[in-house]
Write a protein that holds these residues in place. Sequence first.
Motif, PDB file in Angstrom:
ATOM      1  N   SER A   1       0.863  -1.183   0.000  1.00 29.46           N
ATOM      2  CA  SER A   1       0.000   0.000   0.000  1.00 29.46           C
ATOM      3  C   SER A   1       0.897   1.230   0.000  1.00 29.46           C
ATOM      4  CB  SER A   1      -0.871   0.020   1.259  1.00 29.46           C
ATOM      5  OG  SER A   1      -1.585  -1.182   1.361  1.00 29.46           O
ATOM      6  N   ALA A   2       0.240   2.400  -0.001  1.00 28.91           N
ATOM      7  CA  ALA A   2       1.016   3.653  -0.098  1.00 28.91           C
ATOM      8  C   ALA A   2       1.984   3.818   1.077  1.00 28.91           C
ATOM      9  CB  ALA A   2       0.064   4.835  -0.162  1.00 28.91           C
ATOM     10  N   ASP A   3       1.601   3.319   2.257  1.00 35.44           N
ATOM     11  CA  ASP A   3       2.473   3.528   3.431  1.00 35.44           C
ATOM     12  C   ASP A   3       3.286   2.269   3.763  1.00 35.44           C
ATOM     13  OD1 ASP A   3       0.368   1.993   4.211  1.00 35.44           O
ATOM     14  OD2 ASP A   3      -0.067   3.118   6.046  1.00 35.44           O
ATOM     15  N   GLU A   4       3.513   1.419   2.773  1.00 34.49           N
ATOM     16  CA  GLU A   4       4.265   0.182   3.006  1.00 34.49           C
ATOM     17  C   GLU A   4       5.457   0.082   2.046  1.00 34.49           C
ATOM     18  OE1 GLU A   4       0.490  -2.552   4.527  1.00 34.49           O
ATOM     19  OE2 GLU A   4       1.241  -2.817   2.494  1.00 34.49           O
TER      20      GLU A   4
ATOM     21  N   GLY B   1       6.232   2.520  -1.117  1.00 38.21           N
ATOM     22  CA  GLY B   1       4.985   3.271  -1.216  1.00 38.21           C
ATOM     23  C   GLY B   1       5.257   4.759  -1.023  1.00 38.21           C
ATOM     24  N   ALA B   2       4.421   5.590  -1.661  1.00 36.01           N
ATOM     25  CA  ALA B   2       4.655   7.043  -1.653  1.00 36.01           C
ATOM     26  C   ALA B   2       4.673   7.613  -0.237  1.00 36.01           C
ATOM     27  CB  ALA B   2       3.576   7.722  -2.488  1.00 36.01           C
ATOM     28  N   GLU B   3       3.938   6.980   0.678  1.00 38.28           N
ATOM     29  CA  GLU B   3       3.858   7.532   2.041  1.00 38.28           C
ATOM     30  C   GLU B   3       4.734   6.782   3.039  1.00 38.28           C
ATOM     31  OE1 GLU B   3      -0.331   7.451   2.931  1.00 38.28           O
ATOM     32  OE2 GLU B   3      -0.741   8.336   0.968  1.00 38.28           O
ATOM     33  N   PHE B   4       5.596   5.877   2.562  1.00 35.58           N
ATOM     34  CA  PHE B   4       6.459   5.121   3.487  1.00 35.58           C
ATOM     35  C   PHE B   4       7.669   5.988   3.878  1.00 35.58           C
ATOM     36  CE2 PHE B   4       9.868   2.288   4.723  1.00 35.58           C
ATOM     37  CZ  PHE B   4       9.229   1.379   5.544  1.00 35.58           C
TER      38      PHE B   4
END
Length: 340
Positions: A22-25, A87-90
């Motif tokens: 996911s985005a934060d992974e 991910g973009a938020e990781f």
Amino acid sequence: MLEPRGALPQAAWRLDNTPVPSADELLCDVETLNIDSASFHQIAEACAHDPERIGEHIRANVRERGKQHNPVTGSGGMFVGRVEAIGAEFPSGTLAVGDRMASLVSLTLTPLWIDAVTHVDVATGRVGVRGKAILFASGLFAAMPADIPTDVALATLDVAGAPAQVRRLVRPGDTVVVIGADGKSGLLSCAHARDRVGPSGRVVGIVPDARTEAARILVAEGYVDALVEVDARDVLAVLAKIPDVLPVLADVVINCVNVGGTELASILLARDEGTVYFFSMATSFTAAALGAEGVGKDVTMIVGNGYAKGHAEIALQTLRDHPPLAAYFARRYAPAEAAP
Ligand code: NAP
């Protein structure tokens, strides 16, 4: 998908291990699992120390649970691999796709997918795999150090919580007992305990076999003031042997074994109001709590938190500061990399 619903990953029975971040992974291409010693010992015994059976056992466990979470010991280990996607938020810091990294969170909460087990090293608990793992945004990780062989770093980082905690718990002048002194965490703990207690303190190691190379290093390099060869599960044998080398009971007892049944010996070796640090994953909470009550021992018992601030750097720095330990770890955990 998570089972049961609402559980957090460590407590969950099963994780969704679909290898898509996911985005934060972060998605990692996994090369090696370092199965924690208590878990590997249990699996190896159950599989008659046969590498193929051990590999299949681990694959089956990961297939069933979506993570390497040993249902018997409740423990996991950690992995090394290369970053495949971020991910973009990781919060990756300087980590980039293609970099080699080690997870510093347990495999018991890491979504893991295994395509194949390529190698099982029964002597060290290292398992080569082709697989994928997901790291959550909260997941700690370390970039692999350039100056330490990968397999040595992996073995060291797995037990990084122990040396960091030893530095916090041990004071100058203390008497310290390290049980399982010749294993990974035991060796690192002895080096730090010896450093912390200073000339007026004393460090005693307990090992099941004093003839091993690690046991000899402990004595030769002065990481212990005395070494006792005894099975720590045998409380009466421990009590019979220890007074020769331990005139007063220990201020701090550090338990680094990979087998169950050593709680009472640990408690009995600590002085009244002393501290027992159970780093071992084979520790039984009930055996420790009820054992201490049963012998009327007022001791502080500390659960071996796998994380302490700065633990990875402290553990790796131990090897840089102690060349005999670094050389031993290289011979034992990275023989191919150590060869000229
Ligand atoms: P390790 O390298 O396998 O060392 C375990 C040591 O215990 C070995 O030297 C072993 O000796 C010794 N031992 C075994 N049975 C014994 C007995 N009956 N009496 C005295 N000593 C005995 O293990 P490790 O990687 O350092 O890990 C140590 C423990 O910490 C394990 O339980 C592991 O699962 C746990 N762990 C905890 C955390 C955490 O976050 N708290 C993280 C990682 C690992 P022999 O080799 O001669 O048998």
